[in-house]
Design a protein around this motif. Structure first.
Motif, PDB file in Angstrom:
ATOM      1  N   GLU A  78       0.835  -1.195   0.000  1.00 37.07           N
ATOM      2  CA  GLU A  78       0.000   0.000   0.000  1.00 37.07           C
ATOM      3  C   GLU A  78       0.870   1.244   0.000  1.00 37.07           C
ATOM      4  O   GLU A  78       1.938   1.273   0.585  1.00 37.07           O
ATOM      5  CB  GLU A  78      -0.911   0.016   1.231  1.00 37.07           C
ATOM      6  N   LYS A  79       0.392   2.268  -0.667  1.00 32.74           N
ATOM      7  CA  LYS A  79       1.148   3.515  -0.749  1.00 32.74           C
ATOM      8  C   LYS A  79       0.795   4.423   0.418  1.00 32.74           C
ATOM      9  O   LYS A  79       0.312   5.526   0.242  1.00 32.74           O
ATOM     10  CB  LYS A  79       0.890   4.186  -2.091  1.00 32.74           C
ATOM     11  N   ASN A  80       1.019   3.926   1.615  1.00 34.50           N
ATOM     12  CA  ASN A  80       0.764   4.719   2.822  1.00 34.50           C
ATOM     13  C   ASN A  80       2.097   5.040   3.469  1.00 34.50           C
ATOM     14  O   ASN A  80       2.776   4.160   3.966  1.00 34.50           O
ATOM     15  CB  ASN A  80      -0.117   3.941   3.809  1.00 34.50           C
ATOM     16  N   TYR A  81       2.486   6.288   3.440  1.00 32.53           N
ATOM     17  CA  TYR A  81       3.811   6.653   3.907  1.00 32.53           C
ATOM     18  C   TYR A  81       3.781   7.684   5.022  1.00 32.53           C
ATOM     19  O   TYR A  81       4.813   8.151   5.457  1.00 32.53           O
ATOM     20  CB  TYR A  81       4.639   7.185   2.729  1.00 32.53           C
TER      21      TYR A  81
ATOM     22  N   LYS B 256      -3.980   7.249   5.946  1.00 32.19           N
ATOM     23  CA  LYS B 256      -4.307   6.846   4.583  1.00 32.19           C
ATOM     24  C   LYS B 256      -5.072   7.947   3.860  1.00 32.19           C
ATOM     25  O   LYS B 256      -5.383   8.981   4.417  1.00 32.19           O
ATOM     26  CB  LYS B 256      -5.134   5.555   4.610  1.00 32.19           C
ATOM     27  N   GLU B 257      -5.352   7.692   2.575  1.00 32.58           N
ATOM     28  CA  GLU B 257      -6.144   8.638   1.802  1.00 32.58           C
ATOM     29  C   GLU B 257      -7.563   8.736   2.346  1.00 32.58           C
ATOM     30  O   GLU B 257      -8.087   7.804   2.947  1.00 32.58           O
ATOM     31  CB  GLU B 257      -6.192   8.213   0.330  1.00 32.58           C
TER      32      GLU B 257
ATOM     33  N   GLU C 279      -4.606  12.716  -1.296  1.00 30.50           N
ATOM     34  CA  GLU C 279      -3.777  11.843  -2.117  1.00 30.50           C
ATOM     35  C   GLU C 279      -2.559  11.458  -1.308  1.00 30.50           C
ATOM     36  O   GLU C 279      -1.912  12.311  -0.724  1.00 30.50           O
ATOM     37  CB  GLU C 279      -3.359  12.541  -3.416  1.00 30.50           C
ATOM     38  N   ASN C 280      -2.248  10.172  -1.302  1.00 27.09           N
ATOM     39  CA  ASN C 280      -1.158   9.687  -0.456  1.00 27.09           C
ATOM     40  C   ASN C 280      -0.351   8.653  -1.225  1.00 27.09           C
ATOM     41  O   ASN C 280      -0.589   7.463  -1.144  1.00 27.09           O
ATOM     42  CB  ASN C 280      -1.729   9.095   0.829  1.00 27.09           C
ATOM     43  N   LYS C 281       0.579   9.147  -2.026  1.00 27.94           N
ATOM     44  CA  LYS C 281       1.466   8.277  -2.774  1.00 27.94           C
ATOM     45  C   LYS C 281       2.906   8.657  -2.468  1.00 27.94           C
ATOM     46  O   LYS C 281       3.161   9.708  -1.897  1.00 27.94           O
ATOM     47  CB  LYS C 281       1.194   8.398  -4.274  1.00 27.94           C
ATOM     48  N   LYS C 282       3.808   7.810  -2.887  1.00 25.01           N
ATOM     49  CA  LYS C 282       5.206   8.054  -2.559  1.00 25.01           C
ATOM     50  C   LYS C 282       5.708   9.347  -3.182  1.00 25.01           C
ATOM     51  O   LYS C 282       6.468  10.090  -2.579  1.00 25.01           O
ATOM     52  CB  LYS C 282       6.058   6.884  -3.048  1.00 25.01           C
ATOM     53  N   GLU C 283       5.252   9.650  -4.425  1.00 28.43           N
ATOM     54  CA  GLU C 283       5.764  10.829  -5.124  1.00 28.43           C
ATOM     55  C   GLU C 283       4.887  12.058  -4.920  1.00 28.43           C
ATOM     56  O   GLU C 283       5.307  13.167  -5.210  1.00 28.43           O
ATOM     57  CB  GLU C 283       5.861  10.549  -6.631  1.00 28.43           C
ATOM     58  N   ASN C 284       3.669  11.885  -4.462  1.00 25.68           N
ATOM     59  CA  ASN C 284       2.747  13.009  -4.432  1.00 25.68           C
ATOM     60  C   ASN C 284       1.778  12.862  -3.269  1.00 25.68           C
ATOM     61  O   ASN C 284       0.991  11.933  -3.239  1.00 25.68           O
ATOM     62  CB  ASN C 284       1.974  13.075  -5.751  1.00 25.68           C
TER      63      ASN C 284
END
Length: 560
Positions: free
Chosen positions: A81-84, A112-113, A147-152
């Protein structure tokens, strides 16, 4: 017999015993019945002994999947998951809302988002991304992760105040939205406060530069350390922390146009009255100060900027001159040509005449019949775009290596041999002609056709930009921009990584390859950072300055 015997299948009955063989060995019916019931009891006991083993196996399998396989799957799934974002600490009452359920936040929770974090009185919540970024959410605030991604990573500040600390983490972009502003920066420290009751966003910068854009009118400003911006409604104000007086005028940017289906570089502009035309390789758009008037996508490949003449728009393409009605956008008959214009050579207007520059020479346009004259007005082979001045035409030839001058009848006035081929269009500054050759030589020529001065540079001269009484400008093949002294031809300043430049009203505009616009005005320098693109064309019109970007955006630069 027992009731369950009725439900036995043929195979089960055969398994119990061979009925005929048993009957032959018994003397009486009573003895036969006793043996049958004994066999049935033995079979039933055998069936009962099998059931516990099966049940134990099923139970063991269920436990294995429940406590081992499923948790392992969840661990592996969650690791993808893209939770950072993580909650670093909480004080007093901090909650998050997901699916309309309010739940207390705990230290170390993963954010999370679509989670809305809100705080109550005397509470602070800190969101941490590794060691590089932290966001402090102060009391009575509400922040939503959209929005919760590694790059954005993007947030909406619905109400309250936050403090952002970014420590040189350029591989990701953190952005914040309020009802009336979009805020973005890298390697900075700044705060954002949104007051919902009067739709006011306040941004204070403590370190670095912060990019701010209003949501509705797309006004853009860069805020530096020690500065503060207030966006109320859609009005953007900027001030120094120790000066709350009327702010001085700042350059801001407003988005005029973008078509997500095109995404081609803007290659040129032209304007007439309130109408402005911009082109890419396969599209044309017409707009005024307030709105888009019309736009077209064409199959032809457009090779030069547009020219507006007699209420029509002429656009050179590879196989024809495209023609449109300026006001309606209606397609007019194309002008067929025997040859293709040289890319970059514009159609020129002078004294109500229209001139086309083809490799074989300069042609006049018959406005009544909408055709180009069959013979060249001036025979000059492979000419760069000429310049008209005092009823004379000045041009250079790539093939003949000459600079030449003509009158409006097409008569040759003078010719000067240059030391190499020239694809550089000449310009007139203070009654002198400036042009350059491919071997890096810059020429200063008087109107009578005499070389006043020449200068050897270190890079190929591509475009000469007229300047003021002291300076003019040159862009080179290595994306440099030189500031040249008019008298001595000495290089005064050099700017690197310049994609395009423009000079007007003692103001120099430069579009850099790192997605920034540099504006130099009265020896002061203003730098505006764009998002994801660089400038490919500038233009001035009475409504302001315009910039076309590589990704197809058209921006208006306004000072207010």
């Amino acid at each position: 017999m027992k009731e369950w015997i009725k439900n036995l299948t043929g195979e089960e009955i055969a398994e119990i015993h061979n009925w005929k063989h048993l009957w032959e060995k018994t003397q009486t019916t009573e003895e036969f019945d006793q043996k049958i019931f004994k066999m049935i009891d033995d079979y039933e006991n055998k069936r009962k002994k099998k059931k516990p083993i099966l049940k134990k196996f099923i139970l063991a399998a269920a436990i294995f999947f429940t406590f081992i396989i499923i948790p392992l799957f969840l661990i592996l799934y969650n690791s993808k998951e893209k939770n950072y974002l993580f909650l670093k600490k909480t004080e007093n009452n901090v909650f998050f809302t997901i699916q309309n359920k309010i739940t207390p936040l705990n230290i170390g929770d993963r954010i999370k988002e679509n989670i809305t974090i809100h705080t109550e009185i005397a509470s602070i919540c800190t969101i941490q991304y590794k060691k590089n970024v932290s966001i402090n959410i102060y009391e009575k605030s509400e922040l939503k992760v959209i929005e919760n991604k590694k790059e954005n990573i993007s947030f909406t500040l619905n109400e309250g105040e936050i403090l952002i600390n970014e420590n040189n983490h350029k591989e990701m972009q953190i952005s914040f939205y309020t009802e009336n502003a979009f805020i973005y920066a890298v390697n900075t420290e700044y705060s954002v406060k949104y007051e919902k009751f009067d739709n006011r966003t306040t941004v204070k910068v403590f370190e670095g530069t912060v990019h701010i854009e209003t949501v509705h009118e797309r006004k853009v400003i860069d805020l530096k350390a020690g500065e503060e911006a207030i966006i109320k409604g859609n009005q953007l104000l900027c001030k120094q922390p120790d000066d709350f007086k009327e702010k001085k005028k700042e350059w801001i940017i407003r988005t005029i146009y973008f078509n997500p289906d095109i995404k081609e570089a803007i290659t040129g502009f032209d304007a007439f009255e309130d109408y402005i035309i911009a082109v890419t390789r396969h599209s044309i758009v017409c707009f005024t100060k307030d709105e888009i008037q019309w736009e077209h996508t064409v199959k032809n490949t457009i090779i030069t900027p547009p020219t507006i003449y007699n209420k029509k728009v002429y656009i050179p393409a590879i196989d024809a001159i495209l023609c449109f009605n300026l006001y309606t956008g209606g397609r007019e008959p194309d002008i067929t040509t025997r040859e293709t214009m040289k890319p970059g050579n514009r159609i020129l207007q002078y004294n109500k005449e229209l001139y086309f520059i083809f490799p074989s020479g300069i042609y006049l346009f018959d406005n009544n019949n909408q055709v180009i004259n069959k013979e060249p007005f001036i025979y000059i082979i492979d000419a760069a775009t000429p310049v008209f001045y005092n009823n004379q035409i000045f041009s250079t030839s790539y093939l003949t290596k000459n600079a030449e001058a003509y009158d409006l009848t097409g008569k040759l006035l003078w010719t000067i041999p240059l030391n190499d081929k020239s694809s550089c269009s000449p310009v007139i500054v203070n009654d002198f002609i400036y042009t350059g050759t491919n071997n890096y030589t810059l020429y200063k020529i008087n109107l009578a056709g005499n070389i006043e001065k020449q200068k050897q540079l270190k890079e190929t001269i591509q475009v000469i930009i007229p300047g003021n009484e002291q300076f003019f400008y040159i862009t080179t093949g290595k994306n440099s921009l030189f500031t040249i002294n008019n008298q001595t031809l000495n290089i005064e300043k050099v700017y690197d990584n310049i994609k395009t430049a423009f000079f007007h009203n003692n103001t120099l505009f430069m579009g850099k390859g790192d997605n920034t616009i540099i504006i130099i005005e009265n020896n002061t320098k203003k730098e505006i950072t764009l998002i994801n693109s660089f400038v490919t064309a500038f233009m001035y019109h009475e409504n302001g300055y315009y910039a076309g970007l590589y990704n197809g955006y058209i921006l208006q630069l306004i000072k207010e």
